[in-house]
Enzyme design. Structure first.
Site, PDB file in Angstrom:
ATOM      1  N   HIS A   1      29.190  43.909  41.346  1.00 12.86           N
ATOM      2  CA  HIS A   1      30.193  44.235  40.329  1.00 12.86           C
ATOM      3  C   HIS A   1      30.654  45.684  40.477  1.00 12.86           C
ATOM      4  CE1 HIS A   1      30.329  41.115  36.952  1.00 12.86           C
ATOM      5  NE2 HIS A   1      29.661  40.540  37.942  1.00 12.86           N
TER       6      HIS A   1
ATOM      7  N   GLU B   1      36.583  38.096  40.007  1.00 18.58           N
ATOM      8  CA  GLU B   1      36.974  38.242  38.608  1.00 18.58           C
ATOM      9  C   GLU B   1      37.858  39.471  38.464  1.00 18.58           C
ATOM     10  OE1 GLU B   1      33.364  38.719  38.961  1.00 18.58           O
ATOM     11  OE2 GLU B   1      32.699  36.653  38.699  1.00 18.58           O
TER      12      GLU B   1
END
Length: 319
Positions: free
Chosen positions: A38, A107
Site C-alpha cells: 500500500h 485500488e
C-alpha cells in the site's frame, strides 16, 4: 491438505515490526505469508504504510523457510511493470524458491497518487494483462522491448535474475479476473470463500495451481475486546461493493465507515478466542476449493494471535 499462512498488514505495522512478525510466524509454524503493498492505509487509525520492497529485503534476511508473496501489488499505475519486474526479481534472488509475486488491478486509494486517470475495472484488468506479459518478458533475460496499448518498454534488461522466475499469483473478486488468473497466473488469490471463483479459475486453465484465500480475524482474550479492536482498526471490512477499489483517500474510508457497528464488524471478521470459529472460517475457504489460507490478525496483538494459532489452530490443519 491445506497450508496455513500469515498476513503481514503493512497498513497497521511499522517496517521493523513486520520483519519481526514474519520471523515469529515462521517459528509458530506458518508455511507462508503475504505482505500488503500500500501507499496509504485504509484509515488514519491504522497509521502505517512502509515501502513493501524494503520490508521484503528485511524479511529475506530474518527468515529461513517462510514463503513470502505480495498480497497484492498493482503493477500498472504507481509503479511501471518494468520496475515491479526488477523488484520481484531481486526479491526472488534474495529468497531462492521462497518468493512469489501477488498482483491485482489495484485500488484508487494507492494508485491515484501519480495523477493518472482511474479507469474502469475492465481497463484496469487489461492493463494488468499487459503488465504480466512485460514482467515475464523481462524475466527471460537480455534486452527486451514492448509496445503495447498501455505500456512501452525500450531496450530494458534486468541483470539480477533468480535461477527461477517468481510465480505470479493473481487476485480475483469476479469472474473475469478469475478467468485471467486461470489463463495467465501461476495461482489464484481470493478474499471471499466463493467456490464459483475457484471453478472459473480452474476452468480457465488453473487446474492444479495454488488457490489462496484470505481470512480476516481479530483474536483477543475475550470476544468483546476483539470486537472493539476490529471496529477500531479495520472498519473497512464491512464496506460493501466496489468502495474498496474506488475511494481515493483514507478520510473517505473513515467517512464511509462512520455508521459501521460492532455487530457488522463481527459478521465480517471472526472475533474472539473461540478456536471453533477460527477453524470454521478457514474451513469455509477449504470447502470453496482453496488449498492455501492465510490469516490476517487485526490490531496490535500479533504475538497473542500467533501463540493462539500455534496451540489451537495449526495442529487442526496438520501444520
Amino acid at each position: 491438505m491445506v497450508q496455513l499462512g500469515y498476513a503481514l498488514s503493512s497498513e497497521e505495522h511499522p517496517p521493523n515490526d513486520l520483519v519481526r512478525y514474519a520471523r515469529a510466524a515462521e517459528e509458530a509454524g506458518f508455511s507462508f505469508a503475504l505482505i500488503s503493498d500500500h501507499y496509504h492505509p485504509w484509515t488514519d487509525r491504522q497509521g502505517q504504510s512502509p515501502f513493501v520492497w524494503s520490508v521484503i529485503g528485511g524479511i529475506a534476511q530474518a527468515t529461513e523457510r517462510l514463503r513470502l508473496g505480495t498480497g497484492v501489488t498493482c503493477p500498472t499505475f504507481r509503479m511501471h511493470p518494468a520496475i515491479i519486474a526488477q523488484a520481484a526479481a531481486t526479491s526472488a534472488a534474495m529468497m531462492p524458491g521462497r518468493f512469489f509475486l501477488g498482483v491485482g488491478s489495484g485500488e484508487a486509494l494507492n494508485e491515484h497518487i501519480v495523477g493518472l486517470r482511474w479507469p474502469s475495472a475492465a481497463v484496469r484488468q487489461d492493463m494488468l494483462v499487459e503488465a504480466i506479459e512485460i514482467m515475464r518478458l523481462l524475466w527471460q533475460g537480455g534486452f527486451q522491448s514492448y509496445d503495447g496499448e498501455y505500456f512501452l518498454v525500450e531496450e530494458a534488461r534486468i541483470y539480477t535474475l533468480p535461477e527461477t522466475p517468481p510465480e505470479i499469483m493473481i487476485a480475483a473478486a469476479g469472474p473475469r479476473a478469475a478467468t485471467i488468473a486461470g489463463q495467465l497466473g501461476d495461482g489464484l488469490i481470493v478474499t471471499a470463500p466463493k467456490a464459483a471463483l475457484v471453478r472459473q479459475f480452474e476452468q480457465s486453465g488453473g487446474t492444479g495451481r495454488p488457490r489462496i484465500g484470505q481470512v480476516t480475524v481479530c483474536w483477543a482474550q475475550d470476544e468483546a475486546q476483539a470486537r472493539r479492536t476490529a471496529l477500531e482498526y479495520w472498519p473497512n471490512a464491512a464496506l460493501p461493493g466496489q468502495l474498496g477499489q474506488e475511494l481515493p483517500l483514507p478520510r473517505h474510508f473513515e467517512q464511509a465507515t462512520e455508521l459501521v457497528s460492532e455487530e457488522q464488524i463481527a459478521s465480517a471478521i471472526v472475533c474472539g478466542p473461540d478456536p471453533e470459529k477460527h477453524a470454521k472460517a478457514i474451513q469455509e475457504y477449504v470447502d470453496a476449493g482453496c488449498d492455501h489460507v492465510y490469516v490476517h490478525q487485526v490490531g496490535p496483538d500479533q504475538q497473542g494471535f500467533l501463540d493462539f494459532y500455534r496451540r489451537e489452530i495449526l495442529p487442526r490443519f496438520g501444520a
